[in-house]
Design a protein around this motif. Structure first.
Motif, PDB file in Angstrom:
ATOM      1  N   LYS A 122      -0.117  11.594   4.529  1.00 11.43           N
ATOM      2  CA  LYS A 122      -1.008  11.589   5.514  1.00 11.43           C
ATOM      3  C   LYS A 122      -1.791  10.415   5.395  1.00 11.43           C
ATOM      4  N   ARG A 123      -2.082   9.552   3.541  1.00  8.76           N
ATOM      5  CA  ARG A 123      -2.700   8.625   3.270  1.00  8.76           C
ATOM      6  C   ARG A 123      -1.312   7.153   3.505  1.00  8.76           C
ATOM      7  N   ILE A 124      -0.571   7.430   3.788  1.00 10.53           N
ATOM      8  CA  ILE A 124       0.664   6.410   4.171  1.00 10.53           C
ATOM      9  C   ILE A 124       0.544   6.541   5.393  1.00 10.53           C
ATOM     10  N   LYS A 125       0.247   7.402   6.099  1.00  5.38           N
ATOM     11  CA  LYS A 125      -0.002   7.304   8.109  1.00  5.38           C
ATOM     12  C   LYS A 125      -0.947   6.214   8.671  1.00  5.38           C
ATOM     13  N   LYS A 126      -2.435   6.194   7.254  1.00  5.27           N
ATOM     14  CA  LYS A 126      -3.600   5.704   8.062  1.00  5.27           C
ATOM     15  C   LYS A 126      -2.889   4.468   7.464  1.00  5.27           C
ATOM     16  N   TRP A 127      -2.345   4.089   6.479  1.00  6.92           N
ATOM     17  CA  TRP A 127      -2.548   2.685   6.411  1.00  6.92           C
ATOM     18  C   TRP A 127      -0.779   1.782   7.364  1.00  6.92           C
ATOM     19  N   GLU A 128      -0.292   2.567   7.934  1.00  2.00           N
ATOM     20  CA  GLU A 128       0.435   2.339   8.814  1.00  2.00           C
ATOM     21  C   GLU A 128      -0.509   1.523   9.821  1.00  2.00           C
TER      22      GLU A 128
ATOM     23  N   GLU B  23       0.628  -1.163   0.148  1.00  3.64           N
ATOM     24  CA  GLU B  23      -0.314   0.092   0.235  1.00  3.64           C
ATOM     25  C   GLU B  23       0.911   1.227   0.402  1.00  3.64           C
ATOM     26  N   ILE B  24       1.864   0.995   0.325  1.00  4.40           N
ATOM     27  CA  ILE B  24       3.236   2.223   0.577  1.00  4.40           C
ATOM     28  C   ILE B  24       3.162   2.479  -1.033  1.00  4.40           C
ATOM     29  N   GLU B  25       3.587   1.983  -1.597  1.00  5.39           N
ATOM     30  CA  GLU B  25       4.518   1.671  -2.576  1.00  5.39           C
ATOM     31  C   GLU B  25       3.028   2.026  -3.887  1.00  5.39           C
ATOM     32  N   ASN B  26       2.043   1.480  -3.236  1.00  4.22           N
ATOM     33  CA  ASN B  26       0.659   1.841  -4.479  1.00  4.22           C
ATOM     34  C   ASN B  26       0.187   3.936  -4.057  1.00  4.22           C
ATOM     35  N   VAL B  27       0.635   3.982  -2.596  1.00  5.95           N
ATOM     36  CA  VAL B  27       0.370   5.361  -2.447  1.00  5.95           C
ATOM     37  C   VAL B  27       0.921   6.123  -2.707  1.00  5.95           C
ATOM     38  N   LYS B  28       2.269   5.705  -3.352  1.00  8.09           N
ATOM     39  CA  LYS B  28       3.300   6.801  -3.906  1.00  8.09           C
ATOM     40  C   LYS B  28       3.097   6.403  -5.289  1.00  8.09           C
ATOM     41  N   ARG B  29       2.485   6.164  -5.970  1.00  7.75           N
ATOM     42  CA  ARG B  29       2.962   5.910  -7.272  1.00  7.75           C
ATOM     43  C   ARG B  29       1.217   6.621  -8.116  1.00  7.75           C
ATOM     44  N   ASN B  30       0.190   6.746  -7.038  1.00  7.79           N
ATOM     45  CA  ASN B  30      -1.620   6.636  -7.536  1.00  7.79           C
ATOM     46  C   ASN B  30      -1.602   7.631  -6.942  1.00  7.79           C
ATOM     47  N   SER B  31      -1.393   8.764  -5.748  1.00  6.13           N
ATOM     48  CA  SER B  31      -1.835   9.687  -4.846  1.00  6.13           C
ATOM     49  C   SER B  31      -1.164  10.451  -5.390  1.00  6.13           C
ATOM     50  N   PRO B  32      -1.779  12.180  -5.364  1.00  5.11           N
ATOM     51  CA  PRO B  32      -0.817  12.970  -5.722  1.00  5.11           C
ATOM     52  C   PRO B  32       0.129  13.010  -4.465  1.00  5.11           C
TER      53      PRO B  32
END
Length: 241
Positions: A112-118, A97-106
């Motif tokens: 913020k999104r990485i903190k949520k997944w963590e 999910e961290i890599e997913n966020v880095k590739r696809n999030s603004p």
């Protein structure tokens, strides 16, 4: 067979198989398809044991209570729940999910999104899936009931609830496997009337693993289907609100 209904109509619980061999690579391909089934929080807390060795197949016959569906099967697949691997699976999901966020999030939303997944995979998943002789489950249940007094809340959080959750997800993978096998023209029979302890010993499974079901695989004989299929009337099952 070109559509889902045809696959479902073809699929029957086969009690007796012919001597016609089936390709283990095709069965493996169907198991790869089963991996696409949904699981709670995408935790994938299951394993699939593909039994092709003839001597091992013979050992499964008494462990499955001498059912003809096993005695005549060309191969077997055992679906096993692995709630005990929740930390390992959560770690893998977090990395994804961290890599997913880095590739696809603004860029402004990445942190913020990485903190949520963590929070989900480092704290929530261990809290939900850990087993401590019922104590942690009792705490989770009390917490969810208390919070639920003030807002909508997921309440099925006891240790038994979470065990059911894991088995439910595993069963979705097993159903997907059966449909994939049907698409290949192969037959299956799901079985839960088994000696799960003996099967765990045959597979050398750890204490935290549980047998979800055993599926026999092969090509049906005519006598392998026990009569016409029966389903309850739609009006007894279907409730429109």
């Amino acid at each position: 067979m070109n559509n889902l209904k045809e696959l479902l109509e073809f699929r029957r619980a086969v009690r007796y198989y012919s001597n016609q061999p089936i390709d283990p690579e095709v069965v493996k391909e169907c198991l790869e398809t089963a991996r696409l089934a949904p699981t709670a929080y995408n935790m994938q807390l299951f394993e699939m044991y593909h039994i092709t060795d003839k001597e091992m197949l013979k050992k499964f016959v008494p462990a499955c209570l001498d059912q003809d569906s096993v005695a005549t099967a060309q191969q077997l697949v055992v679906f096993v729940t692995r709630q005990d691997l929740h930390r390992k699976r959560a770690k893998a999901m977090l990395a994804h999910e961290i890599e997913n966020v880095k590739r696809n999030s603004p860029p402004e939303k990445v942190e913020k999104r990485i903190k949520k997944w963590e929070a989900d995979y480092n704290k929530l998943m261990p809290l939900l899936y850990a087993r401590t002789w019922g104590l942690l489950g009792a705490f989770r249940k009390t917490l969810s009931l208390t919070v639920g007094l003030f807002r909508p809340m997921y309440r099925q959080t006891s240790e038994n609830d979470m065990r059911i959750d894991v088995h439910r997800s595993c069963a979705l993978a097993a159903q997907t496997f059966m449909l994939a096998m049907a698409e290949k023209g192969y037959d299956t029979c799901p079985m839960v009337g088994i000696d799960s302890l003996r099967i765990k010993k045959l597979l050398h499974l750890p204490y935290g693993a549980e047998i979800n079901m055993v599926l026999s695989c092969g090509i049906r004989e005519e006598r392998g289907i026990w009569g016409d299929r029966y389903r309850l009337p739609m009006e007894e099952l279907y409730k429109r609100i």
